[in-house]
Design an enzyme around this catalytic site. Structure first.
Site, PDB file in Angstrom:
ATOM      1  N   SER A  35       3.163   1.420  -2.402  1.00  0.00           N
ATOM      2  CA  SER A  35       3.615   1.454  -3.792  1.00  0.00           C
ATOM      3  C   SER A  35       4.656   0.384  -4.048  1.00  0.00           C
ATOM      4  O   SER A  35       5.659   0.298  -3.340  1.00  0.00           O
ATOM      5  CB  SER A  35       4.256   2.808  -4.120  1.00  0.00           C
ATOM      6  OG  SER A  35       3.306   3.828  -4.054  1.00  0.00           O
ATOM      7  N   HIS A  66      -0.377   0.537  -8.007  1.00  0.00           N
ATOM      8  CA  HIS A  66      -1.416   0.219  -7.028  1.00  0.00           C
ATOM      9  C   HIS A  66      -2.525  -0.537  -7.754  1.00  0.00           C
ATOM     10  O   HIS A  66      -3.152   0.001  -8.658  1.00  0.00           O
ATOM     11  CB  HIS A  66      -1.978   1.494  -6.390  1.00  0.00           C
ATOM     12  CG  HIS A  66      -1.075   2.090  -5.366  1.00  0.00           C
ATOM     13  ND1 HIS A  66      -1.152   1.758  -4.034  1.00  0.00           N
ATOM     14  CD2 HIS A  66      -0.076   2.980  -5.475  1.00  0.00           C
ATOM     15  CE1 HIS A  66      -0.230   2.438  -3.371  1.00  0.00           C
ATOM     16  NE2 HIS A  66       0.441   3.185  -4.217  1.00  0.00           N
ATOM     17  N   HIS A  88      -4.899   8.061  -2.070  1.00  0.00           N
ATOM     18  CA  HIS A  88      -4.057   9.175  -1.622  1.00  0.00           C
ATOM     19  C   HIS A  88      -4.789  10.501  -1.790  1.00  0.00           C
ATOM     20  O   HIS A  88      -5.627  10.652  -2.676  1.00  0.00           O
ATOM     21  CB  HIS A  88      -2.772   9.253  -2.452  1.00  0.00           C
ATOM     22  CG  HIS A  88      -1.982   7.988  -2.490  1.00  0.00           C
ATOM     23  ND1 HIS A  88      -2.270   6.967  -3.370  1.00  0.00           N
ATOM     24  CD2 HIS A  88      -0.904   7.588  -1.767  1.00  0.00           C
ATOM     25  CE1 HIS A  88      -1.401   5.987  -3.178  1.00  0.00           C
ATOM     26  NE2 HIS A  88      -0.564   6.332  -2.216  1.00  0.00           N
ATOM     27  N   TYR A  90      -3.431  13.105  -3.021  1.00  0.00           N
ATOM     28  CA  TYR A  90      -3.031  13.721  -4.300  1.00  0.00           C
ATOM     29  C   TYR A  90      -3.836  13.210  -5.489  1.00  0.00           C
ATOM     30  O   TYR A  90      -3.785  13.786  -6.571  1.00  0.00           O
ATOM     31  CB  TYR A  90      -1.522  13.565  -4.541  1.00  0.00           C
ATOM     32  CG  TYR A  90      -1.034  12.138  -4.711  1.00  0.00           C
ATOM     33  CD1 TYR A  90      -1.309  11.417  -5.870  1.00  0.00           C
ATOM     34  CD2 TYR A  90      -0.296  11.522  -3.710  1.00  0.00           C
ATOM     35  CE1 TYR A  90      -0.860  10.114  -6.019  1.00  0.00           C
ATOM     36  CE2 TYR A  90       0.160  10.229  -3.846  1.00  0.00           C
ATOM     37  CZ  TYR A  90      -0.125   9.526  -5.007  1.00  0.00           C
ATOM     38  OH  TYR A  90       0.306   8.242  -5.152  1.00  0.00           O
ATOM     39  N   GLU A  91      -4.598  12.112  -5.294  1.00  0.00           N
ATOM     40  CA  GLU A  91      -5.475  11.648  -6.366  1.00  0.00           C
ATOM     41  C   GLU A  91      -6.750  12.498  -6.432  1.00  0.00           C
ATOM     42  O   GLU A  91      -7.563  12.313  -7.337  1.00  0.00           O
ATOM     43  CB  GLU A  91      -5.843  10.178  -6.140  1.00  0.00           C
ATOM     44  CG  GLU A  91      -4.664   9.236  -6.297  1.00  0.00           C
ATOM     45  CD  GLU A  91      -5.033   7.807  -5.914  1.00  0.00           C
ATOM     46  OE1 GLU A  91      -5.584   7.093  -6.763  1.00  0.00           O
ATOM     47  OE2 GLU A  91      -4.781   7.423  -4.752  1.00  0.00           O
ATOM     48  N   ALA A 118       6.057   3.220   0.590  1.00  0.00           N
ATOM     49  CA  ALA A 118       7.351   3.543  -0.002  1.00  0.00           C
ATOM     50  C   ALA A 118       7.682   4.961   0.438  1.00  0.00           C
ATOM     51  O   ALA A 118       6.816   5.833   0.396  1.00  0.00           O
ATOM     52  CB  ALA A 118       7.260   3.467  -1.526  1.00  0.00           C
ATOM     53  N   MET A 221       3.746  10.099   1.136  1.00  0.00           N
ATOM     54  CA  MET A 221       2.466  10.762   0.842  1.00  0.00           C
ATOM     55  C   MET A 221       1.258   9.969   1.341  1.00  0.00           C
ATOM     56  O   MET A 221       0.163  10.101   0.809  1.00  0.00           O
ATOM     57  CB  MET A 221       2.338  10.976  -0.666  1.00  0.00           C
ATOM     58  CG  MET A 221       3.527  11.722  -1.280  1.00  0.00           C
ATOM     59  SD  MET A 221       3.481  11.727  -3.068  1.00  0.00           S
ATOM     60  CE  MET A 221       5.125  12.316  -3.476  1.00  0.00           C
ATOM     61  N   SER A 222       1.470   9.128   2.352  1.00  0.00           N
ATOM     62  CA  SER A 222       0.350   8.270   2.798  1.00  0.00           C
ATOM     63  C   SER A 222       0.449   7.979   4.284  1.00  0.00           C
ATOM     64  O   SER A 222       1.092   8.692   5.038  1.00  0.00           O
ATOM     65  CB  SER A 222       0.377   6.953   2.022  1.00  0.00           C
ATOM     66  OG  SER A 222       1.527   6.196   2.371  1.00  0.00           O
ATOM     67  N   ASN A 245      14.258   5.468  -2.025  1.00  0.00           N
ATOM     68  CA  ASN A 245      15.206   6.431  -2.590  1.00  0.00           C
ATOM     69  C   ASN A 245      15.688   7.321  -1.450  1.00  0.00           C
ATOM     70  O   ASN A 245      15.042   7.400  -0.408  1.00  0.00           O
ATOM     71  CB  ASN A 245      14.530   7.269  -3.679  1.00  0.00           C
ATOM     72  CG  ASN A 245      13.275   7.939  -3.178  1.00  0.00           C
ATOM     73  OD1 ASN A 245      12.238   7.296  -2.977  1.00  0.00           O
ATOM     74  ND2 ASN A 245      13.352   9.225  -2.936  1.00  0.00           N
ATOM     75  N   HIS A 259       9.058   8.156  -9.768  1.00  0.00           N
ATOM     76  CA  HIS A 259       8.161   7.062  -9.375  1.00  0.00           C
ATOM     77  C   HIS A 259       8.701   5.695  -9.783  1.00  0.00           C
ATOM     78  O   HIS A 259       8.450   4.703  -9.113  1.00  0.00           O
ATOM     79  CB  HIS A 259       6.763   7.300  -9.982  1.00  0.00           C
ATOM     80  CG  HIS A 259       5.704   6.391  -9.424  1.00  0.00           C
ATOM     81  ND1 HIS A 259       5.457   6.284  -8.058  1.00  0.00           N
ATOM     82  CD2 HIS A 259       4.830   5.546 -10.018  1.00  0.00           C
ATOM     83  CE1 HIS A 259       4.476   5.413  -7.857  1.00  0.00           C
ATOM     84  NE2 HIS A 259       4.077   4.946  -9.029  1.00  0.00           N
TER      85      HIS A 259
HETATM   86 CL1  6GU Z   1      11.487  11.471  -1.778  1.00  0.00          CL
HETATM   87  N1  6GU Z   1       9.047  11.973  -1.142  1.00  0.00           N
HETATM   88  C1  6GU Z   1       7.780  11.668  -0.954  1.00  0.00           C
HETATM   89  N2  6GU Z   1       6.950  12.642  -0.568  1.00  0.00           N
HETATM   90  N3  6GU Z   1       7.275  10.450  -1.122  1.00  0.00           N
HETATM   91  C2  6GU Z   1       8.107   9.491  -1.504  1.00  0.00           C
HETATM   92  C3  6GU Z   1       9.443   9.737  -1.715  1.00  0.00           C
HETATM   93  C4  6GU Z   1       9.890  11.031  -1.521  1.00  0.00           C
HETATM   94  N4  6GU Z   1      10.015   8.576  -2.077  1.00  0.00           N
HETATM   95  C5  6GU Z   1       9.065   7.650  -2.091  1.00  0.00           C
HETATM   96  N5  6GU Z   1       7.901   8.196  -1.736  1.00  0.00           N
END
Ligand code: 6GU
Length: 284
Positions: A35, A66, A88, A90-91, A118, A221-222, A245, A259
């Site tokens: 991302s 993406h 992903h 989640y998609e 990310a 998530m990947s 973050n 996001h």
């Molecule tokens: Cl805080 N969590 C998740 N699951 N994915 C992220 C994230 C956090 N920050 C970027 N991608």
């Protein structure tokens, strides 16, 4: 039969042969851009670009940030193929679709894969803009039976029960630290364990605390599905997390994961090459 979708070997082969018929380039290296990190592909020379929607059997990318393009080209003269946008869970894709490109890469001759993402920083020492060399992972989804290798094993790719204790190539990790030092980025190059969750909602405070206690340094998530499929078919793997973050672990914190900040942080490593970037000054 099986209760979920799986590709046949012939489908991977059809896609690989189609790509090989459209370009003279024969990459031994594949790169997956996470991302906000898709801009990476723009450094490739002599580009041959395919939209995912034009490639036979290829899934489509639906996430903002993406791009949905496969870019062939040369990096320092070395042929590479770069995914601008990944798939992903989640998609709504089954993991067979999420990892479809990996096996296509194998069939076009890729031996080394560089995977980026990310991620939220769980390690208290991590700062936004840090780059974490992934030395290991926790596949939380896999614990619950959601592993990309579930189903019929295709022996032409690899064995039924592949080892994962050597998934992340140690030599490449070492090399990354050396290169980071040479570039003057030692202060932002970290190393750690990446934990994959399903998403798309970000973690609660209790979940972040739990993951941190379980030994995870970053959460996303990947990546882990791609790593498992790449390792299964014998690829050499190098993976990086961009810490976009800090995971919220404190009920008094005003911070909220979103996001936009994830995408924004994708520009940080570029800014970091500037000596004026706040992260650099702070760490000098
Ligand atoms: Cl805080 N969590 C998740 N699951 N994915 C992220 C994230 C956090 N920050 C970027 N991608």
């Amino acid at each position: 039969g099986f209760h979920f979708e799986q590709y046949t070997y012939e489908e991977y082969k059809e896609t690989a042969d189609w790509l090989l018929s459209k370009t003279e380039l024969r990459p031994s290296i594949a790169i997956i851009c996470g991302s906000g990190i898709g801009g990476l592909a723009s450094v490739l020379k002599d580009q041959v670009v395919f939209k995912y929607s034009d490639i036979p059997n290829f899934p489509q990318s639906t996430v903002p940030g993406h791009m949905g393009r496969l870019v062939f080209g040369k990096l320092n003269g070395k042929p590479c193929v770069c995914m601008q946008g990944r798939f992903h869970l989640y998609e709504g894709y089954p993991l067979s679709k999420v990892t479809f490109p990996i096996r296509v890469f194998r069939l076009i001759g890729v031996e080394t894969i560089i995977i980026t993402n990310a991620a939220g920083g769980l390690n208290e020492d991590f700062k936004v803009g840090d780059i974490m060399v992934i030395k290991d992972h926790i596949n939380l989804l896999g614990f619950a039976g959601n592993n990309p290798l579930v189903g019929h094993n295709e022996d032409r790719f690899g064995s039924r029960f592949p080892c994962m204790s050597d998934a992340y190539n140690r030599d490449l990790c070492k090399l990354a630290h050396e290169v980071g030092r040479e570039l003057g980025f030692s202060n932002i190059i970290r190393e750690g364990v990446y934990c994959a969750v399903g998403g798309p909602s970000f973690e609660t405070i209790a979940e972040c605390r739990m993951l941190n206690r379980l030994g995870a340094d970053a959460v996303g998530m990947s990546t882990v599905h791609e790593v498992i499929v790449a390792r299964h078919c014998g690829m050499r793997i190098f993976a990086l997390s961009l810490i976009t973050n800090k995971a919220v672990m404190d009920y008094d914190s005003e911070e909220r994961a979103n996001h936009e900040e994830v995408l924004l942080a994708g520009t940080l490593p570029v800014l970091l090459s500037s000596p004026l970037h706040p992260n650099r000054i702070k760490n000098l």
